[in-house]
Design a protein around this motif. Structure first.
Motif, PDB file in Angstrom:
ATOM      1  N   MET A 159       0.841  -1.201   0.000  1.00  0.00           N
ATOM      2  CA  MET A 159       0.000   0.000   0.000  1.00  0.00           C
ATOM      3  C   MET A 159       0.876   1.252   0.000  1.00  0.00           C
ATOM      4  O   MET A 159       1.998   1.235   0.495  1.00  0.00           O
ATOM      5  CB  MET A 159      -0.910   0.018   1.234  1.00  0.00           C
ATOM      6  CG  MET A 159      -1.903  -1.142   1.330  1.00  0.00           C
ATOM      7  SD  MET A 159      -3.121  -1.229  -0.020  1.00  0.00           S
ATOM      8  CE  MET A 159      -4.200   0.159   0.393  1.00  0.00           C
ATOM      9  N   HIS A 160       0.327   2.327  -0.570  1.00  0.00           N
ATOM     10  CA  HIS A 160       1.002   3.628  -0.515  1.00  0.00           C
ATOM     11  C   HIS A 160       0.021   4.605   0.091  1.00  0.00           C
ATOM     12  O   HIS A 160      -0.918   5.035  -0.577  1.00  0.00           O
ATOM     13  CB  HIS A 160       1.425   4.069  -1.916  1.00  0.00           C
ATOM     14  CG  HIS A 160       2.311   3.075  -2.586  1.00  0.00           C
ATOM     15  ND1 HIS A 160       3.627   2.907  -2.222  1.00  0.00           N
ATOM     16  CD2 HIS A 160       2.081   2.153  -3.543  1.00  0.00           C
ATOM     17  CE1 HIS A 160       4.163   1.941  -2.945  1.00  0.00           C
ATOM     18  NE2 HIS A 160       3.252   1.463  -3.757  1.00  0.00           N
ATOM     19  N   THR A 161       0.233   4.909   1.358  1.00  0.00           N
ATOM     20  CA  THR A 161      -0.691   5.809   2.041  1.00  0.00           C
ATOM     21  C   THR A 161      -0.208   7.250   1.872  1.00  0.00           C
ATOM     22  O   THR A 161       0.983   7.489   1.662  1.00  0.00           O
ATOM     23  CB  THR A 161      -0.780   5.459   3.532  1.00  0.00           C
ATOM     24  OG1 THR A 161       0.506   5.602   4.120  1.00  0.00           O
ATOM     25  CG2 THR A 161      -1.265   4.033   3.727  1.00  0.00           C
ATOM     26  N   PRO A 162      -1.128   8.207   1.944  1.00  0.00           N
ATOM     27  CA  PRO A 162      -0.734   9.597   1.692  1.00  0.00           C
ATOM     28  C   PRO A 162       0.168  10.153   2.786  1.00  0.00           C
ATOM     29  O   PRO A 162       0.041   9.788   3.957  1.00  0.00           O
ATOM     30  CB  PRO A 162      -2.062  10.351   1.660  1.00  0.00           C
ATOM     31  CG  PRO A 162      -3.066   9.466   2.281  1.00  0.00           C
ATOM     32  CD  PRO A 162      -2.569   8.066   2.187  1.00  0.00           C
ATOM     33  N   LYS A 163       1.057  11.021   2.381  1.00  0.00           N
ATOM     34  CA  LYS A 163       1.916  11.728   3.332  1.00  0.00           C
ATOM     35  C   LYS A 163       1.331  13.088   3.654  1.00  0.00           C
ATOM     36  O   LYS A 163       1.709  13.715   4.636  1.00  0.00           O
ATOM     37  CB  LYS A 163       3.332  11.866   2.765  1.00  0.00           C
ATOM     38  CG  LYS A 163       3.938  10.536   2.283  1.00  0.00           C
ATOM     39  CD  LYS A 163       3.837   9.434   3.324  1.00  0.00           C
ATOM     40  CE  LYS A 163       3.981   8.041   2.709  1.00  0.00           C
ATOM     41  NZ  LYS A 163       3.452   6.989   3.607  1.00  0.00           N
ATOM     42  N   MET A 165      -1.758  15.291   4.920  1.00  0.00           N
ATOM     43  CA  MET A 165      -2.968  15.112   5.724  1.00  0.00           C
ATOM     44  C   MET A 165      -3.650  16.466   5.914  1.00  0.00           C
ATOM     45  O   MET A 165      -2.990  17.496   5.950  1.00  0.00           O
ATOM     46  CB  MET A 165      -2.603  14.600   7.118  1.00  0.00           C
ATOM     47  CG  MET A 165      -1.750  13.350   7.133  1.00  0.00           C
ATOM     48  SD  MET A 165      -1.739  12.590   8.779  1.00  0.00           S
ATOM     49  CE  MET A 165      -1.082  13.931   9.757  1.00  0.00           C
ATOM     50  N   PHE A 194      -3.596   5.798   8.336  1.00  0.00           N
ATOM     51  CA  PHE A 194      -3.989   5.375   6.996  1.00  0.00           C
ATOM     52  C   PHE A 194      -3.889   3.859   6.818  1.00  0.00           C
ATOM     53  O   PHE A 194      -4.668   3.255   6.104  1.00  0.00           O
ATOM     54  CB  PHE A 194      -3.158   6.104   5.952  1.00  0.00           C
ATOM     55  CG  PHE A 194      -3.327   7.603   6.009  1.00  0.00           C
ATOM     56  CD1 PHE A 194      -4.600   8.167   5.959  1.00  0.00           C
ATOM     57  CD2 PHE A 194      -2.227   8.444   6.117  1.00  0.00           C
ATOM     58  CE1 PHE A 194      -4.775   9.544   6.018  1.00  0.00           C
ATOM     59  CE2 PHE A 194      -2.398   9.826   6.177  1.00  0.00           C
ATOM     60  CZ  PHE A 194      -3.665  10.379   6.131  1.00  0.00           C
ATOM     61  N   MET A 197      -6.923   2.551   8.236  1.00  0.00           N
ATOM     62  CA  MET A 197      -8.031   2.701   7.277  1.00  0.00           C
ATOM     63  C   MET A 197      -7.987   1.593   6.231  1.00  0.00           C
ATOM     64  O   MET A 197      -9.036   1.116   5.779  1.00  0.00           O
ATOM     65  CB  MET A 197      -7.939   4.057   6.566  1.00  0.00           C
ATOM     66  CG  MET A 197      -8.649   5.161   7.301  1.00  0.00           C
ATOM     67  SD  MET A 197      -8.666   6.664   6.278  1.00  0.00           S
ATOM     68  CE  MET A 197      -8.570   7.883   7.585  1.00  0.00           C
ATOM     69  N   ALA A 198      -6.791   1.207   5.836  1.00  0.00           N
ATOM     70  CA  ALA A 198      -6.663   0.117   4.862  1.00  0.00           C
ATOM     71  C   ALA A 198      -7.191  -1.190   5.451  1.00  0.00           C
ATOM     72  O   ALA A 198      -7.823  -1.991   4.762  1.00  0.00           O
ATOM     73  CB  ALA A 198      -5.211  -0.030   4.407  1.00  0.00           C
ATOM     74  N   ILE A 199      -6.942  -1.385   6.736  1.00  0.00           N
ATOM     75  CA  ILE A 199      -7.487  -2.572   7.413  1.00  0.00           C
ATOM     76  C   ILE A 199      -9.011  -2.523   7.384  1.00  0.00           C
ATOM     77  O   ILE A 199      -9.685  -3.502   7.049  1.00  0.00           O
ATOM     78  CB  ILE A 199      -6.981  -2.631   8.880  1.00  0.00           C
ATOM     79  CG1 ILE A 199      -5.481  -2.935   8.925  1.00  0.00           C
ATOM     80  CG2 ILE A 199      -7.786  -3.643   9.695  1.00  0.00           C
ATOM     81  CD1 ILE A 199      -5.069  -4.302   8.438  1.00  0.00           C
ATOM     82  N   SER A 200      -9.558  -1.357   7.694  1.00  0.00           N
ATOM     83  CA  SER A 200     -11.019  -1.222   7.671  1.00  0.00           C
ATOM     84  C   SER A 200     -11.545  -1.320   6.241  1.00  0.00           C
ATOM     85  O   SER A 200     -12.709  -1.627   6.016  1.00  0.00           O
ATOM     86  CB  SER A 200     -11.442   0.098   8.315  1.00  0.00           C
ATOM     87  OG  SER A 200     -12.835   0.114   8.537  1.00  0.00           O
ATOM     88  N   ALA A 201     -10.667  -1.073   5.275  1.00  0.00           N
ATOM     89  CA  ALA A 201     -11.044  -1.192   3.865  1.00  0.00           C
ATOM     90  C   ALA A 201     -10.983  -2.634   3.372  1.00  0.00           C
ATOM     91  O   ALA A 201     -11.184  -2.886   2.185  1.00  0.00           O
ATOM     92  CB  ALA A 201     -10.127  -0.312   3.006  1.00  0.00           C
ATOM     93  N   ASP A 393     -12.369  11.854  10.547  1.00  0.00           N
ATOM     94  CA  ASP A 393     -12.171  10.981   9.372  1.00  0.00           C
ATOM     95  C   ASP A 393     -11.534   9.659   9.773  1.00  0.00           C
ATOM     96  O   ASP A 393     -11.873   8.602   9.240  1.00  0.00           O
ATOM     97  CB  ASP A 393     -11.281  11.667   8.335  1.00  0.00           C
ATOM     98  CG  ASP A 393     -12.072  12.612   7.456  1.00  0.00           C
ATOM     99  OD1 ASP A 393     -13.134  12.191   6.956  1.00  0.00           O
ATOM    100  OD2 ASP A 393     -11.637  13.761   7.287  1.00  0.00           O
ATOM    101  N   ALA A 397     -13.592   5.326  10.473  1.00  0.00           N
ATOM    102  CA  ALA A 397     -13.189   3.999   9.997  1.00  0.00           C
ATOM    103  C   ALA A 397     -13.539   2.893  10.994  1.00  0.00           C
ATOM    104  O   ALA A 397     -13.501   1.712  10.653  1.00  0.00           O
ATOM    105  CB  ALA A 397     -11.688   3.982   9.690  1.00  0.00           C
TER     106      ALA A 397
ATOM    107  N   PHE B 124     -12.809   3.850   2.849  1.00  0.00           N
ATOM    108  CA  PHE B 124     -12.576   2.528   3.438  1.00  0.00           C
ATOM    109  C   PHE B 124     -13.753   1.588   3.161  1.00  0.00           C
ATOM    110  O   PHE B 124     -13.563   0.413   2.867  1.00  0.00           O
ATOM    111  CB  PHE B 124     -12.268   2.642   4.946  1.00  0.00           C
ATOM    112  CG  PHE B 124     -13.428   3.022   5.808  1.00  0.00           C
ATOM    113  CD1 PHE B 124     -14.224   2.050   6.396  1.00  0.00           C
ATOM    114  CD2 PHE B 124     -13.726   4.353   6.024  1.00  0.00           C
ATOM    115  CE1 PHE B 124     -15.300   2.411   7.186  1.00  0.00           C
ATOM    116  CE2 PHE B 124     -14.799   4.721   6.816  1.00  0.00           C
ATOM    117  CZ  PHE B 124     -15.596   3.748   7.398  1.00  0.00           C
ATOM    118  N   GLU B 226      -0.420  14.484  -4.833  1.00  0.00           N
ATOM    119  CA  GLU B 226       0.535  13.515  -4.295  1.00  0.00           C
ATOM    120  C   GLU B 226       0.274  12.194  -5.003  1.00  0.00           C
ATOM    121  O   GLU B 226      -0.871  11.742  -5.059  1.00  0.00           O
ATOM    122  CB  GLU B 226       0.338  13.322  -2.785  1.00  0.00           C
ATOM    123  CG  GLU B 226       1.218  12.226  -2.211  1.00  0.00           C
ATOM    124  CD  GLU B 226       1.034  11.999  -0.709  1.00  0.00           C
ATOM    125  OE1 GLU B 226       0.288  12.752  -0.061  1.00  0.00           O
ATOM    126  OE2 GLU B 226       1.649  11.047  -0.205  1.00  0.00           O
TER     127      GLU B 226
END
Lengths: 440, 440
Positions: A159-163, A165, A194, A197-201, A393, A397, B124, B226
Motif C-alpha cells: 500500500m502507498h498511504t498519503p503523506k 494530511m 492510513f 483505514m486500509a485494514i477497515s477497507a 475521518d 473507519a 474505506f 501527491e
C-alpha cells in the motif's frame, strides 16, 4: 581514436584475458612514472590496474592519462593480460584508448580525514569513495527484498498511504505544516491512521515502506526529521502476540538473506558478524524490565515511566546475558506513555497491549494491538484530553465494522545502523535530514 | 458460549467439510426468515453462507444473528456442510456461535448508487465493498513485485531519497513549501536531483518507489497533488535508448506477471484483457508525431510545441493502427519544453534526448539522458534563465566525475488506471489527494 567495445565490469575481466574490452569507472589512483603510467580504475564491482608505456609525442593515450585527476569518470579500452605481479586480481589492462567522460576538479573537497558533517555536505563523493557506504545500500536492498519476500508470502498487500494530511491529528507538536493552496496541510508522522483505514477497507495485511516526517528538534545519533519507515498492519489478529510473531519471523528471514548475500563482505568491511536471530525473540514486560533495572540502580528516584537509552541498553544487556539473544520485545507499556489508540487489556487498563523491539539495546520498532471499538476509542481519546473533532475521518473507519488488528512501525535506518555497527543514523541514510540539515 | 477454533479463510472451507471451524469477515447480506436465518459472510478470499435454524427463547446464536447489521465484523464458528443447493460453492456453515467483533452502524453512508466524490469520503467502505478496489491493490502488489524482480536482476539498488529539500530547485511554482523549525523547506516534486546524486555516488542503477508532490491546481482525471512515482536511473549508459530498453523490458516483465496472477480476475471484474506487450515498443520522434497529427487536422494554428491529451490519443491511435501496439515512445522533445538537465544531441541543440511513454494514449512516463557535464549543464541552465545559486548542491554532483546517465519517472496510478481501464486516477489510488481533497 576511440575503440568502442561494450562495457565489461571489473569483476568479470578474468573471463576476457587476451581480449580487448572497455571498462567504465572512476580514477581510484594515478601513478605517473617517467616511462610508465599506471591508473587504477574502480567501478561498483572492483578495481583494476590500467597500464601504459609512454610512447612520446603524438601518443594520445599518454596525453589523456597525463591529464587525468582522481575521481574522474573514464572509459578505458585495452587488452586484458595476465600479470601475476599485479596485486589486483593478477591482471591488468594495456590501454589502447582513454575517454574522459567527466574530469574531476582538484583538489577533492573531502579526504580520508574529513569529519562526518563535512562528509555529509559532499555525500555523493563520500558514498562513492567509501566501500562501507556502497555496501550499506546493497545490504538495504537485500534486507528490504527479504522483508517483502516474507510479507508477500504471508499475504501482505503493498500500500502507498498519503503523506499529506488535512489535520495534524496524531500529535500536533511534532508535525510539519505546509501551505496547501488556500489552506494548510500536514506531513504524516507515520502511516498509522492510513494503514488502519486500509485494514477497515478490507486489506487483510498491509505492507508499506515509505518516508515518515518528525518535526522533533532532536540532535541524537538515532533521530532524523525524515526517515524511511517499514510499516505492517495485520487484520483479524487474536492479540498483539500475532504482531510480534510476524515481526520476528520477517526479521529472521530478511537477516538470513543478508547474511547469505553479504555476510562475508560485512565481516570484512565493518568487522561485524551478522547473527541470524533464532525465534521466538525473548519477551519481557515493562514492569519486569523496570524491576530488573531498578535492582541494578537505574532510575534511583523511581519516577521514570518509560525507558531511557540507558535503560534500553541495560535490559538488552541483561537479556543477552541470560538468553544469549540480541533482541528483546519489551511489552505492556504503561497507558500513560502510549497513544490513545493502543488497546488495553480488559483486566488492566493501566497498561497497553503494545511493545517496543530493541536490538542490541536500540529501539527499532514500536507496535501494538489497536483499539478497534469505536466507543472505547472515543473514551480513550477523551481520557487523554484529545479533541476528537479533527480526527473524525480517522474515527469514522471504526464505525462500520473495523476488524481487530495490530501492527508495527520499524525504522529502516536504525536497523541498518545496528546491523552494520554504525555510530550514527547519518551513516545509515543516503541523504540525512535533521533540524540543521536540509542539504544536499 | 464461544467455541474458539483457529480461523479458516473462506477460500479454504471446502477442505474442512464435516469439521467445526471459525470464519472471520463482514456481513455481506442478511436474510432473517421466520424459521431460518441466513447470513452471507465475506472475507478477502470470498463469500460463504451461514445458516441457522431458529431455536427460540434462549438461543444465543439466534439473538446474535438477529442483531447483526450489514458490514459488521464477525467471527462465526460452526460446522461446514455440503449443500448442493447453496450457490456459494455448494456449502454452508451451520452456526454454533457468533461473535460480533465490531457492529456496523446503520444505515451505511454509501451504497451502489453513490457518486465518486462521496465514495472517496468513505473510501474505506468503498474499497471494502467493491471487488474492483480489492483487486486493484492485489494488482498493484504484483505489478510492483514484477518491476522489482526485473530491476534487481539488472543490478538495481533500492534507494530512499529525501522528500524534504532546502530549496525549491527544479521549478518553484509547483512546489509545496513548509515551515521547518526557523526556516522553510520544500517537498520534492520527484526524486530527480537526488537519484542523480546517487548516480554520482557510485550507485550503478537506482530504483525507488515513493511519493512525489505537485502543487498544481489541476482537476483532471489524471492529476493528483501527491502520487506514487516509480523512478529508475542508470549510470554509464551509451544513450537514451538504454533507458527506453530498460523500461520496456521492465514493463513487459511486470505486466506478464500481472496477467499470470490476475488476468482472469481482471477480465471478469473490469472486462479488460491484459495484453502483455511485445518488445521493443514502437518509437517515434516528436517531429514525426506532429507531422502525422497535423496532417489529420490537429493543432490547425501550428503553434503547439507539446502534445495535448488529444494529440497523445491521436498518435497512440495511429501507432496502434499501424503496428497493433498499445505503447509508444515519443522521443526528441523540443528543448523549449524540457528541463535544462535533459541532454541535447551534439548536432541538434533544439531537441533533447528525451522521451515520453504513452500507453493507450495516456502519458505514463517521462525519461531522458541527463546532461552530466558541469559546464554544459551551467550553460543550459543559464539559457533557461535559471539562477544556479539555489541549485549549487545539485550542481556540485557534476564537478567530480559524474558518469553519463539517464532515467525515467513513471506514475504508478496512471499505469494501473490504463491497465484496469479505470476512468480516473482517483479510483487507482487508495486515498486520493487533489487541490480540493486532503481527506480522509
Amino acid at each position: 581514436m576511440i575503440h568502442k567495445t561494450s562495457r565489461v565490469l571489473v569483476s568479470g575481466l578474468r573471463e576476457h584475458v587476451g581480449q580487448t574490452v572497455s571498462v567504465s569507472g572512476w580514477v581510484n589512483t594515478l601513478r605517473l612514472q617517467s616511462k610508465m603510467q599506471f591508473v587504477v580504475v574502480r567501478d561498483h564491482t572492483g578495481v583494476v590496474q590500467v597500464t601504459h608505456k609512454r610512447g612520446g609525442e603524438g601518443d594520445e593515450v599518454e596525453t589523456s592519462l597525463e591529464g587525468l585527476t582522481s575521481e574522474s569518470a573514464v572509459r578505458i579500452t585495452g587488452r586484458v593480460v595476465d600479470n601475476p605481479i599485479v596485486k589486483l586480481g593478477g591482471l591488468e589492462i594495456l590501454a589502447e584508448s582513454v575517454e574522459v567522460l567527466n574530469r574531476a576538479e582538484t583538489p577533492l573537497p573531502i579526504d580520508e580525514q574529513t569529519g562526518l558533517e563535512h562528509r555529509l555536505d559532499w555525500r555523493f563523493l563520500d558514498v562513492r569513495r567509501r566501500p562501507q557506504a556502497q555496501l550499506l545500500f546493497a545490504v538495504q536492498t537485500t534486507f528490504e527484498q527479504g522483508m517483502r519476500e516474507y510479507a508477500y508470502e504471508q499475504g501482505c498487500t503493498e500500500m502507498h498511504t498519503p503523506k499529506l494530511m488535512g489535520t495534524a491529528s496524531e500529535s500536533g507538536a511534532e508535525v510539519f505544516k505546509l501551505g496547501y493552496f488556500d489552506r494548510s496541510a500536514y506531513l504524516a508522522q507515520s502511516p498509522q491512521f492510513f494503514k488502519q483505514m486500509a485494514i477497515s477497507a478490507g486489506v487483510d495485511k498491509v505492507f508499506e515502506i515509505g518516508p515518515v516526517f518528525r518535526a522533533e528538534p532532536s540532535f541524537t545519533s538515532r533521530h532524523a526529521t525524515e526517515f524511511t519507515g517499514v510499516d505492517v498492519e495485520l487484520a483479524w489478529i487474536d492479540g498483539v502476540e500475532d504482531v510480534m510473531a510476524f515481526e520476528e519471523q520477517m526479521l529472521a528471514h530478511a537477516i538470513a538473506k543478508v547474511a547469505d548475500a553479504h555476510g562475508e563482505a560485512i565481516q570484512e568491511t565493518f568487522g561485524v558478524e551478522v547473527q541470524v536471530p533464532t525465534t521466538p525473540f525473548p519477551r519481557i514486560t515493562m514492569a519486569e524490565t523496570q524491576e530488573i533495572l531498578r535492582a541494578k540502580g537505574w532510575d534511583p528516584a523511581g519516577v521514570k515511566e518509560d525507558l531511557d537509552p540507558e535503560g534500553e541498553r541495560g535490559i538488552a544487556a541483561q537479556v543477552k546475558e541470560q538468553t544469549g539473544h540480541e533482541w528483546v520485545f519489551v511489552t505492556h507499556y504503561p497507558t500513560s506513555i502510549r497513544p490513545f489508540y493502543h488497546m488495553r487489556p480488559a483486566d488492566n487498563p493501566s497498561v497497553t497491549l503494545s511493545f517496543d523491539l530493541l536490538w542490541k539495546g536500540l529501539e527499532v520498532t514500536t507496535g501494538a494491538q489497536r483499539e478497534h471499538r469505536y466507543d472505547v476509542l472515543l473514551k480513550q481519546a477523551a481520557e487523554k484530553g484529545m479533541s476528537t473533532e479533527p480526527m473524525q475521518d480517522y474515527l469514522n473507519a471504526f464505525r462500520y465494522g473495523c476488524p481487530p488488528h495490530g501492527g508495527l512501525g520499524m525504522g529502516l535506518g536504525r536497523v541498518l545502523m545496528v546491523l552494520l555497527g554504525l555510530d550514527s543514523i547519518r551513516e545509515a541514510t543516503f541523504l540525512f535530514r535533521g533540524p540543521n540539515r536540509l542539504t544536499p
